[in-house]
Every structure is written in structure tokens, then in C-alpha cells.
Design a protein around this motif. Sequence first.
Motif, PDB file in Angstrom:
ATOM      1  N   SER A   1      -6.041  -1.357   3.298  1.00 36.40           N
ATOM      2  CA  SER A   1      -5.081  -2.240   2.629  1.00 36.40           C
ATOM      3  C   SER A   1      -5.642  -2.744   1.309  1.00 36.40           C
ATOM      4  CB  SER A   1      -4.683  -3.407   3.544  1.00 36.40           C
ATOM      5  OG  SER A   1      -5.737  -4.335   3.692  1.00 36.40           O
ATOM      6  N   VAL A   2      -6.950  -3.050   1.276  1.00 34.71           N
ATOM      7  CA  VAL A   2      -7.576  -3.491   0.025  1.00 34.71           C
ATOM      8  C   VAL A   2      -7.602  -2.345  -0.987  1.00 34.71           C
ATOM      9  CG1 VAL A   2      -9.727  -4.286  -1.029  1.00 34.71           C
ATOM     10  CG2 VAL A   2      -8.929  -5.328   1.098  1.00 34.71           C
ATOM     11  N   ALA A   3      -7.984  -1.145  -0.533  1.00 36.58           N
ATOM     12  CA  ALA A   3      -8.050   0.010  -1.430  1.00 36.58           C
ATOM     13  C   ALA A   3      -6.672   0.363  -1.991  1.00 36.58           C
ATOM     14  CB  ALA A   3      -8.646   1.208  -0.698  1.00 36.58           C
ATOM     15  N   LEU A   4      -5.621   0.135  -1.189  1.00 37.86           N
ATOM     16  CA  LEU A   4      -4.255   0.447  -1.615  1.00 37.86           C
ATOM     17  C   LEU A   4      -3.572  -0.728  -2.306  1.00 37.86           C
ATOM     18  CD1 LEU A   4      -3.178   2.376   1.599  1.00 37.86           C
ATOM     19  CD2 LEU A   4      -3.307   3.363  -0.708  1.00 37.86           C
ATOM     20  N   ASP A   5      -4.227  -1.923  -2.255  1.00 35.36           N
ATOM     21  CA  ASP A   5      -3.679  -3.152  -2.834  1.00 35.36           C
ATOM     22  C   ASP A   5      -2.326  -3.499  -2.223  1.00 35.36           C
ATOM     23  OD1 ASP A   5      -3.706  -5.429  -4.423  1.00 35.36           O
ATOM     24  OD2 ASP A   5      -2.676  -4.437  -6.094  1.00 35.36           O
ATOM     25  N   VAL A   6      -2.278  -3.450  -0.897  1.00 28.45           N
ATOM     26  CA  VAL A   6      -1.072  -3.857  -0.166  1.00 28.45           C
ATOM     27  C   VAL A   6      -1.491  -4.788   0.968  1.00 28.45           C
ATOM     28  CG1 VAL A   6       0.159  -1.706  -0.678  1.00 28.45           C
ATOM     29  CG2 VAL A   6      -1.163  -1.900   1.446  1.00 28.45           C
ATOM     30  N   PRO A   7      -0.578  -5.638   1.461  1.00 24.05           N
ATOM     31  CA  PRO A   7      -0.912  -6.479   2.611  1.00 24.05           C
ATOM     32  C   PRO A   7      -1.240  -5.626   3.838  1.00 24.05           C
ATOM     33  CG  PRO A   7       1.096  -7.269   1.551  1.00 24.05           C
ATOM     34  CD  PRO A   7       0.776  -5.926   0.951  1.00 24.05           C
ATOM     35  N   PHE A   8      -2.179  -6.103   4.635  1.00 25.17           N
ATOM     36  CA  PHE A   8      -2.543  -5.449   5.902  1.00 25.17           C
ATOM     37  C   PHE A   8      -1.298  -5.134   6.727  1.00 25.17           C
ATOM     38  CE2 PHE A   8      -3.483  -6.019  10.432  1.00 25.17           C
ATOM     39  CZ  PHE A   8      -4.601  -5.232  10.635  1.00 25.17           C
ATOM     40  N   SER A   9      -0.368  -6.093   6.758  1.00 19.35           N
ATOM     41  CA  SER A   9       0.823  -5.947   7.613  1.00 19.35           C
ATOM     42  C   SER A   9       1.674  -4.749   7.242  1.00 19.35           C
ATOM     43  CB  SER A   9       1.674  -7.220   7.542  1.00 19.35           C
ATOM     44  OG  SER A   9       2.093  -7.461   6.209  1.00 19.35           O
ATOM     45  N   ARG A  10       1.629  -4.340   5.984  1.00 16.76           N
ATOM     46  CA  ARG A  10       2.461  -3.206   5.570  1.00 16.76           C
ATOM     47  C   ARG A  10       2.043  -1.918   6.272  1.00 16.76           C
ATOM     48  NH1 ARG A  10       3.688  -2.494  -0.710  1.00 16.76           N
ATOM     49  NH2 ARG A  10       4.195  -4.681  -0.342  1.00 16.76           N
ATOM     50  N   LEU A  11       0.801  -1.871   6.739  1.00 14.71           N
ATOM     51  CA  LEU A  11       0.330  -0.669   7.421  1.00 14.71           C
ATOM     52  C   LEU A  11       0.602  -0.677   8.915  1.00 14.71           C
ATOM     53  CD1 LEU A  11      -3.135  -0.148   5.662  1.00 14.71           C
ATOM     54  CD2 LEU A  11      -0.887   0.722   4.988  1.00 14.71           C
ATOM     55  N   VAL A  12       0.921  -1.842   9.491  1.00 12.71           N
ATOM     56  CA  VAL A  12       1.069  -1.894  10.952  1.00 12.71           C
ATOM     57  C   VAL A  12       2.403  -2.441  11.437  1.00 12.71           C
ATOM     58  CG1 VAL A  12      -1.417  -2.144  11.304  1.00 12.71           C
ATOM     59  CG2 VAL A  12       0.011  -4.185  11.186  1.00 12.71           C
ATOM     60  N   ASP A  13       3.180  -3.113  10.586  1.00 16.02           N
ATOM     61  CA  ASP A  13       4.405  -3.769  11.058  1.00 16.02           C
ATOM     62  C   ASP A  13       5.525  -2.765  11.243  1.00 16.02           C
ATOM     63  OD1 ASP A  13       5.949  -6.037  11.762  1.00 16.02           O
ATOM     64  OD2 ASP A  13       6.900  -5.984   9.802  1.00 16.02           O
TER      65      ASP A  13
END
Length: 199
Positions: A73-85
Amino acid sequence: MDRHSEQTSSGEPSAGPARPPLARIAAAIRAERTRAGLSLTELARRAGLAKSTLSQLEAGTGNPSVETLWALSVALDVPFSRLVDPPRPRSRVLRRGEGVAVPAEQAHYVATLLSACPPGARRDLYTVHVEPGAPRVSEPHSPGTYEHAVVASGRVRIGASDDPVELEPGDCVSYPGDVPHLCEALEPGSSLVLLMEHR
């Protein structure tokens, strides 16, 4: 009683926390990597992961930890939740044990996403269950991230790594999430509610 061995009102064992949705995570990582214009090799390099690990995650065959997903999420500059929600309706009720639980690799720490950012908002809401042992040490999240933690049970040491505080039930602390920070249970059965704000 161990929370994984609780029973429902019918006397049957409960299912426990939902496992990470591997297909959803795989699709989200691929989509965000494509959006960012990154190759598999470059994203793996930025996240500090082996290319083979990232390849497995994108294929839906990996077993992602909270550390791995945070790094992505840091490498992609997106919130953690965007990868799991997972996709959800306008109104949503989440019963105990139904949230997506993601464990840490080297600490007795499980974060469960309760609510991701709706459109126009920049926050995610989690419950965290943590047991005594090695502290969960987090690398800095994206710049501008701030965390607010309220202890629900037990006793927890939490905050920026150079200035953690001890909290008891009902205590709250706010600290920057874009610096190294930690969470450590000082009693068995400790839990907290974590609100994360993004820039």
C-alpha cells in the motif's frame, strides 16, 4: 476461551474472523499496479518483496500478512483498505467475527478492517487483537497518515516508536503513522479500536 473456539447460539463453533479475500486482494494489487504504471519487478523492489512473492499474490495463491500488504500500500500510495476491502452495499452491518482479519508475521497481532474510506473520506476503521510477546513494529505509512487508538480491553503500549505510551481500557492516543510506530500487549486478551486518517 480462545476467540477461535467460541460457539454460536446454536452450539456450533463460530467460523471466526474471515480470512483475507485472496481473489479480491489479487485483483486489487494488479489494478493498482497497472494504475501506477509499475512493472511487477518495480513494485516488488519498491515494496521490498521478492518478485516471486508478488507474483503469487497477484495470482491469488499467496498468503499475505499485514506487513506485506502495508508495504504494498505504501509502494502504491494507496490506503491499506483498498487492497483488502470487498465490495459492499450502501448500508453494511458487520457482526463480530465477520471482518477480514489479517495477521502479522512476527507478533501476536491481528488487524480486522471494519470500515474503509467511503468516497470523499480519508479514513479507515479497524479492530486490533494483540497478545503479549514481540511488539508489532510498523514501518512508516504514507506521508500524512495519522492514527488514533482507543483500548477496549487489557493493557497496551502503543504509539511512535520513540515515544510509546501505556493505555488501559477507555484510554485514547493519537500519533503520526508516517513514522516508525509500535503496538505491544501488556496483558493477555488486549484489544483496541484503531482509526487511521490518510492525507
